[in-house]
Enzyme design. Structure first.
Site, PDB file in Angstrom:
ATOM      1  CG  ASP A 333      -1.786   1.180   1.333  1.00 46.72           C
ATOM      2  OD1 ASP A 333      -2.363   1.560   0.299  1.00 46.72           O
ATOM      3  OD2 ASP A 333      -1.900   1.748   2.427  1.00 46.72           O
ATOM      4  CG  ASP A 529      -1.493   2.186   7.001  1.00 46.89           C
ATOM      5  OD1 ASP A 529      -2.053   2.066   5.892  1.00 46.89           O
ATOM      6  OD2 ASP A 529      -1.379   3.267   7.590  1.00 46.89           O
ATOM      7  CG  ASP A 533      -4.237  -1.518   3.274  1.00 45.38           C
ATOM      8  OD1 ASP A 533      -4.525  -1.395   2.070  1.00 45.38           O
ATOM      9  OD2 ASP A 533      -3.647  -0.640   3.932  1.00 45.38           O
TER      10      ASP A 533
END
Length: 787
Positions: A333, A529, A533
């Site tokens: 990410d 995080d 996700d």
């Protein structure tokens, strides 16, 4: 020792079922292994004492009892494994235990029982780390909604909300269901879904997804979906499905047992058939008892888990570490993983006649009263640069517009420009820069006139480039960014980091699909995080959560949690995983080769059962000692800094923050040289730049050259490691000297001559570029070494 079900990866408990104990699904409780170890050790020791005292029969009885105490649970473990369709290496141990009882070799049986119990305890220690619940996803789910019926607003369970209902979402509340803004514009923190930290404004009629947080004032929401059909509920379901579909992990020992088990039984049967002695067959089974398999992998993996935990890396079980050691694809990410996850002031532009430092201080003066994430970034930046905000009165804040107050008797506002506000040329240039840089802009206006612009970005983590280089060295050959952010900033970061691919504007479902596609090619790691996700982390072979400031949901869905806010811990964890797995394989293979040699000796009658058991113990000791190497720091791991060098890094990192206004002054002076009719202001700007360079920047660079670089030399391998940075210092000094020379000529002539402007402007822009690059290189290569 029995092994965890290879399909345990598929048993991530959902939020609708009770969570199992930590890896103890069929053992009868966590007390069994320690109790078995105590009983077998006591029986072996008691039998040894009785043998020394001459009571051979009593000694044999003690050893037989120890053997029987291991046979009963071992048979249960084997039966449970066979029911799942797995005939693991424990079957050899059961055959050996039964054989020693059948032929009266009780000492050998007691030794095997002790080995079995020891391996079981080691395995249990590793498995207690297993916990894959996703309860935190539900913890973030709103339970109630505020339903508006005419003038009445009352709370109702979210499950009772129907399509078309009008809801009120208060400040700081989570949007309960998908809907459309039905009143004033809504200011939302959508990071829970997109990972993007900057709040967004949704005008009336625009769609809003459940799970996002109201970052502004209260607004009305017209429900367009029920709770079950809303976005956040879909995230929870995705996480469950992804966890259930994860590929099963086949344990290292079980893979080897697929051929070792039939080979051992065949050799034992052949020895019995050719010699007619059942004792020989038992001897073969004794030395074939696969303790190198039972002990090597768990000891090496548990050692790796211990080593990782010291660095702030929590690995939930040994299987996750083993998979990480085999990973070849890394998906990341962007926000909060490759970037810091919080906006920071990147640049300050001032109107002609004003200074950037004054703009930043005034903006912080108004924003110090605001809880907005961008306001906090402005206030923090001002204080980091020694610009203490003053007092403001009559401060108010309008959602989506910004804060306004009275400072020094003048109405001062920070945020968006009011519609119809005239935009001067310098402000248009600032807008263009913000667009090109992918920055957000907070405008400073005084009495309605724009006087400055503060540009904010979520910067790349200083440790990200080094981390990705180390990961490639560790065996990761494909790195891809998956983000819900816009393509432009995502591609810029991907270019800086040299990523193999980037996919932007992804929904949580898109991320899961991307993870599944990559898993079809190689063992895949996903790092994130946010709550958005969590499904992707669960879908990956190895999910890694940035747990220091990330969401609880992502941490609970992950196999590995980085408890410190440093992405370079991922490189540490990967290096540890690769080394631990390599040591486990070495130990297992080496132990098995020794066991195979001992099996041959036992088959021809050179090793009786008791001697074979003692030899097997010796092999086990060698295997364990080799496996314990995983506890040590691997050669070529992260450089270890001396305390003095670490203190210098922190000092110069702080100075970099303090010097940001110098960089802005250099660029501002270069821009003023191009402004028509601004010769006097341009000369004054050059004077100020020369003062800042002489008094602040050049002393900083000199100190780095003569204090920091020599201190880093031993850690980095000598002065050659800092040679390119030293060359940058020389270029900075050269350009600063050139600026000083131009200023001296202008002072002598009373003004800047036309023939000076082009070269002076080139010097200033060049100096600004070199300084930005030099600062970035130092922060990535040197400052990222210090915790």
């Amino acid at each position: 020792m029995t092994h965890a079900d290879p399909a345990d990866r598929t048993r991530r408990p959902t939020t609708e079922e009770p969570l199992p104990g930590p890896g103890r699904e069929d053992t009868g409780g966590a007390w069994l292994e320690p109790a078995l170890l105590a009983v077998t050790a006591a029986s072996l020791a008691a039998g040894g004492v009785l043998r020394l005292l001459g009571h051979d029969d009593a000694a044999g009885l003690c050893w037989a009892l120890g053997t029987v105490s291991a046979v009963v649970p071992a048979v249960g473990w084997v039966v449970a494994a066979l029911r799942r369709g797995h005939a693991g290496v424990d079957l050899i141990a059961v055959l050996a235990l039964g054989g020693t009882l059948a032929v009266g070799e009780y000492l050998a049986g007691a030794l095997i029982a002790l080995m079995l119990a020891t391996g079981r305890v080691l395995e249990a220690a590793a498995q207690r780390r297993a916990s894959h619940d996703l309860r935190a996803l539900l913890a973030h789910t709103p339970r109630t909604a505020r339903l508006r019926r005419g003038a009445e607003v009352r709370p109702v369970p979210v499950s009772e909300v129907a399509v078309g209902d009008l809801l009120v979402v208060g400040a700081g509340e989570v949007v309960p269901v998908d809907g459309q803004v039905a009143g004033p514009a809504a200011v939302l923190d959508e990071s829970v879904l997109t990972g993007e930290s900057a709040p967004v404004e949704r005008p009336p009629g625009q769609s809003v997804r459940s799970g996002v947080v109201n970052a502004g004032g209260a607004f009305d929401l017209r429900a367009t979906a029920t709770e079950r059909d809303s976005t956040y509920a879909g995230i929870v379901r995705l996480a469950r499905q992804a966890g259930a579909e994860a590929a099963p992990v086949v344990r290292l020992a079980d893979r080897y047992a697929a051929w070792f088990l039939p080979l051992a039984v065949a050799v034992a049967g052949l020895a019995w058939l050719l010699s007619g002695s059942a004792v020989r067959a038992v001897s073969v089974l004794v030395v074939a008892t696969p303790c190198p398999l039972l002990l090597a992998a768990p000891v090496a993996i548990v050692s790796g888990l211990s080593r990782a935990s010291r660095l702030g890396v929590v690995v939930r079980d040994g299987g996750a570490l083993e998979r990480l050691g085999r990973a070849r694809t890394l998906l990341l990410d962007k926000t909060g993983t490759l970037t810091g996850g919080r906006p920071r002031v990147a640049d300050v532009t001032a109107a002609p006649g004003r200074r950037p430092a004054e703009v930043l201080r005034l903006a912080a003066t108004v924003d110090q009263y605001s809880p907005h994430v961008l306001a906090r970034a402005i206030v923090d930046a001002a204080r980091e640069r020694g610009l203490e905000p003053s007092e403001a009165t009559d401060v108010s804040e309008e959602a989506g517009r910004g804060a306004v107050g009275t400072v020094g008797g003048r109405r001062t506002a920070v945020g968006r420009l009011q519609p119809g506000t005239p935009v001067p040329d310098w402000a248009r240039a600032a807008e263009n820069r913000a667009l090109l840089d992918g920055s957000a802009v907070a405008w400073l206006t005084v009495d309605g006139t724009p006087v400055g612009a503060v540009m904010l970005r979520d910067p790349l983590r200083h440790d990200a480039p080094r981390t990705l280089r180390r990961l490639r060295t560790a065996g990761i050959d494909r790195i891809v960014m998956l983000t819900g952010d816009r393509p432009e900033p995502a591609r810029e970061i991907a270019a800086v980091l040299g990523l193999d691919g980037v996919r932007a504007e992804l929904t949580p479902a898109d991320k899961v699909a991307a993870v599944r596609a990559e898993r079809g090619r190689a063992v895949t790691v996903m790092v994130g995080d946010g709550v958005n996700d969590a499904p992707a982390l669960a879908a990956a072979d190895v999910g890694v959560a940035m747990g220091a400031r990330g969401s609880t949901a992502s941490s609970e869905a992950a196999d590995i949690v980085l408890t410190t806010d440093r992405v370079d811990r991922l490189a540490d964890a990967t290096a540890i995983a690769v080394r631990s797995r390599r040591i486990a394989v070495q130990s297992a293979l080496g132990g098995m080769l020794l066991s195979l040699a001992a099996m041959g000796a036992a088959a021809v009658g050179l090793l009786p059962p008791a001697a074979g058991a003692l030899l097997q113990e010796g092999i086990d000791v060698a295997v364990i000692l080799n496996a314990l190497r995983a506890l040590r720091v691997a050669p070529g791991a992260r450089p270890v800094l001396e305390p003095a060098a670490e203190a210098l890094i922190h000092r110069f990192a702080a100075e970099h923050e303090d010097l940001q206004d110098v960089l802005q002054a250099v660029r501002d002076a270069a821009a003023r040289l191009s402004a028509p009719g601004g010769d006097g202001q341009a000369l004054e700007s050059v004077r100020e730049v020369n003062r800042l360079l002489t008094e602040r920047l050049l002393p900083h660079e000199y100190a780095e050259e003569h204090e920091l670089y020599p201190a880093l030399g031993p850690t980095l391998g000598g002065p050659e490691a800092t040679a390119t940075m030293s060359r940058a210092h020389a270029e900075i000094e050269r350009l600063a000297g050139r600026v000083a020379t131009h200023l001296a000529l202008a002072e002598a002539r009373g003004a800047l001559e036309a023939e000076q402007l082009e070269d002076l402007r080139a010097c200033l822009y060049g100096l600004h570029t070199v300084l930005r690059l030099h600062f970035t290189q130092e922060e990535e290569n040197y400052f990222s070494l210090a915790p």
